[in-house]
Design an enzyme around this catalytic site. Structure first.
Site, PDB file in Angstrom:
ATOM      1  N   GLN A 128     -14.635  70.408  -5.251  1.00  0.00           N
ATOM      2  CA  GLN A 128     -13.441  69.648  -5.620  1.00  0.00           C
ATOM      3  C   GLN A 128     -12.495  69.544  -4.433  1.00  0.00           C
ATOM      4  O   GLN A 128     -12.276  70.513  -3.710  1.00  0.00           O
ATOM      5  CB  GLN A 128     -12.707  70.305  -6.787  1.00  0.00           C
ATOM      6  CG  GLN A 128     -11.513  69.470  -7.241  1.00  0.00           C
ATOM      7  CD  GLN A 128     -10.811  70.049  -8.440  1.00  0.00           C
ATOM      8  OE1 GLN A 128     -10.339  71.175  -8.401  1.00  0.00           O
ATOM      9  NE2 GLN A 128     -10.747  69.268  -9.502  1.00  0.00           N
ATOM     10  N   LEU A 173     -20.904  70.035   3.903  1.00  0.00           N
ATOM     11  CA  LEU A 173     -20.701  71.121   2.947  1.00  0.00           C
ATOM     12  C   LEU A 173     -21.568  72.311   3.328  1.00  0.00           C
ATOM     13  O   LEU A 173     -22.720  72.138   3.736  1.00  0.00           O
ATOM     14  CB  LEU A 173     -21.069  70.656   1.538  1.00  0.00           C
ATOM     15  CG  LEU A 173     -20.288  69.450   1.010  1.00  0.00           C
ATOM     16  CD1 LEU A 173     -20.973  68.869  -0.216  1.00  0.00           C
ATOM     17  CD2 LEU A 173     -18.859  69.860   0.688  1.00  0.00           C
ATOM     18  N   GLU A 174     -21.022  73.506   3.158  1.00  0.00           N
ATOM     19  CA  GLU A 174     -21.739  74.738   3.464  1.00  0.00           C
ATOM     20  C   GLU A 174     -21.912  75.533   2.180  1.00  0.00           C
ATOM     21  O   GLU A 174     -20.935  75.817   1.497  1.00  0.00           O
ATOM     22  CB  GLU A 174     -20.954  75.575   4.483  1.00  0.00           C
ATOM     23  CG  GLU A 174     -20.652  74.837   5.782  1.00  0.00           C
ATOM     24  CD  GLU A 174     -19.322  74.084   5.778  1.00  0.00           C
ATOM     25  OE1 GLU A 174     -18.556  74.177   4.792  1.00  0.00           O
ATOM     26  OE2 GLU A 174     -19.045  73.382   6.757  1.00  0.00           O
ATOM     27  N   LYS A 234     -16.926  74.425  -6.949  1.00  0.00           N
ATOM     28  CA  LYS A 234     -16.819  74.269  -8.403  1.00  0.00           C
ATOM     29  C   LYS A 234     -17.249  75.563  -9.079  1.00  0.00           C
ATOM     30  O   LYS A 234     -18.210  76.207  -8.663  1.00  0.00           O
ATOM     31  CB  LYS A 234     -17.701  73.116  -8.887  1.00  0.00           C
ATOM     32  CG  LYS A 234     -17.119  71.751  -8.527  1.00  0.00           C
ATOM     33  CD  LYS A 234     -17.998  70.617  -9.000  1.00  0.00           C
ATOM     34  CE  LYS A 234     -18.087  70.470 -10.484  1.00  0.00           C
ATOM     35  NZ  LYS A 234     -16.990  69.727 -11.101  1.00  0.00           N
ATOM     36  N   SER A 235     -16.562  75.916 -10.164  1.00  0.00           N
ATOM     37  CA  SER A 235     -16.859  77.174 -10.845  1.00  0.00           C
ATOM     38  C   SER A 235     -18.263  77.184 -11.453  1.00  0.00           C
ATOM     39  O   SER A 235     -18.870  78.246 -11.580  1.00  0.00           O
ATOM     40  CB  SER A 235     -15.802  77.473 -11.908  1.00  0.00           C
ATOM     41  OG  SER A 235     -15.824  76.494 -12.916  1.00  0.00           O
ATOM     42  N   THR A 236     -18.807  76.020 -11.810  1.00  0.00           N
ATOM     43  CA  THR A 236     -20.170  75.963 -12.353  1.00  0.00           C
ATOM     44  C   THR A 236     -21.152  76.605 -11.374  1.00  0.00           C
ATOM     45  O   THR A 236     -22.016  77.390 -11.776  1.00  0.00           O
ATOM     46  CB  THR A 236     -20.580  74.500 -12.635  1.00  0.00           C
ATOM     47  OG1 THR A 236     -19.680  73.945 -13.592  1.00  0.00           O
ATOM     48  CG2 THR A 236     -22.008  74.405 -13.143  1.00  0.00           C
ATOM     49  N   TYR A 237     -21.027  76.279 -10.099  1.00  0.00           N
ATOM     50  CA  TYR A 237     -21.908  76.870  -9.085  1.00  0.00           C
ATOM     51  C   TYR A 237     -21.495  78.305  -8.753  1.00  0.00           C
ATOM     52  O   TYR A 237     -22.344  79.184  -8.588  1.00  0.00           O
ATOM     53  CB  TYR A 237     -21.932  76.012  -7.820  1.00  0.00           C
ATOM     54  CG  TYR A 237     -22.875  74.842  -7.929  1.00  0.00           C
ATOM     55  CD1 TYR A 237     -24.247  75.034  -7.860  1.00  0.00           C
ATOM     56  CD2 TYR A 237     -22.408  73.552  -8.107  1.00  0.00           C
ATOM     57  CE1 TYR A 237     -25.133  73.972  -7.965  1.00  0.00           C
ATOM     58  CE2 TYR A 237     -23.282  72.477  -8.210  1.00  0.00           C
ATOM     59  CZ  TYR A 237     -24.642  72.692  -8.136  1.00  0.00           C
ATOM     60  OH  TYR A 237     -25.509  71.643  -8.243  1.00  0.00           O
ATOM     61  N   ALA A 238     -20.198  78.574  -8.640  1.00  0.00           N
ATOM     62  CA  ALA A 238     -19.724  79.918  -8.299  1.00  0.00           C
ATOM     63  C   ALA A 238     -20.190  80.943  -9.331  1.00  0.00           C
ATOM     64  O   ALA A 238     -20.548  82.072  -8.975  1.00  0.00           O
ATOM     65  CB  ALA A 238     -18.201  79.929  -8.186  1.00  0.00           C
ATOM     66  N   ARG A 239     -20.243  80.548 -10.595  1.00  0.00           N
ATOM     67  CA  ARG A 239     -20.688  81.458 -11.656  1.00  0.00           C
ATOM     68  C   ARG A 239     -22.170  81.782 -11.557  1.00  0.00           C
ATOM     69  O   ARG A 239     -22.657  82.690 -12.217  1.00  0.00           O
ATOM     70  CB  ARG A 239     -20.373  80.856 -13.023  1.00  0.00           C
ATOM     71  CG  ARG A 239     -18.890  80.766 -13.280  1.00  0.00           C
ATOM     72  CD  ARG A 239     -18.574  79.944 -14.507  1.00  0.00           C
ATOM     73  NE  ARG A 239     -17.173  79.597 -14.507  1.00  0.00           N
ATOM     74  CZ  ARG A 239     -16.408  79.610 -15.584  1.00  0.00           C
ATOM     75  NH1 ARG A 239     -16.911  79.951 -16.754  1.00  0.00           N
ATOM     76  NH2 ARG A 239     -15.145  79.269 -15.490  1.00  0.00           N
TER      77      ARG A 239
END
Length: 188
Positions: A156, A136-137, A111-116
């Site tokens: 996602q 999940l990694e 998810k972009s929330t975490y990637a950001r």
């Protein structure tokens, strides 16, 4: 091969048990405030991270070897928030259990929330007729400690339906991660 919509995802989850537990709509609040969203989106399903984590440690000075993985590379942790050390790594699993149809390939994306925030979720496929909790990694690419929230959105899933059914599915070839529950370490 076409990507599947929210209507298809709902139908497959409710009638075929493809995702359990299942949230038919996107959830953004938990009663006490905003959360990282999870549930059905336009063309995907945002999964939640369970509260079981394995955090990399170097206290045992072992070597990371995918052919001979040493479980002492991790510290087990259970909690609502996991702190990943700077430039480190952790494993978790989804709350949801998946049963992937024979004519579907599912791709897990971060998810972009975490990637950001510099927290990267590994891109991984869920192959036709695979089932289980998804391990999940997470990579914390920052020089600072980073938080992962249990029971909130973390990645996602995108569902792609094939033009024809595969000749050999993950189940047919006896895939080593078939039916996994809990956080599963590497296998050969």
């Amino acid at each position: 091969m076409s990507i599947k919509s929210d209507k298809w995802i709902r139908r497959m989850a409710e009638q075929q048990g493809m995702i359990a537990p299942f949230a038919p709509e996107l959830v953004r609040h938990n009663g006490t405030g905003k959360i990282v969203s999870y549930g059905t989106s336009s063309y995907g399903y945002d999964v939640r991270c369970a509260n079981e984590f394995k955090i990399f440690t170097n206290i045992n000075s072992t070597i990371v070897d995918p052919k001979d993985f040493d479980a002492r590379n991790f510290v087990d942790f259970v909690g609502d928030v996991c702190i990943i050390p700077p430039n480190s790594f952790a494993l978790a699993r989804t709350v949801e259990y998946f049963r992937i149809p024979r004519n579907v390939l599912t791709v897990c994306l971060g998810k972009s929330t975490y990637a950001r925030c510099g927290i990267i979720v590994n891109v991984t496929p869920l192959e036709p007729e695979w089932e289980g909790h998804v391990t999940l990694e997470f990579s914390n690419t920052t020089p600072l400690p980073a938080k992962i929230y249990a029971n909130e959105g973390i990645a996602q899933m995108l569902f792609f339906e094939a033009d024809e059914v595969c000749e050999t599915s993950y189940k047919d070839r006896g895939g080593k991660y078939l039916g996994q529950t809990g956080v599963t370490l590497p296998k050969i």
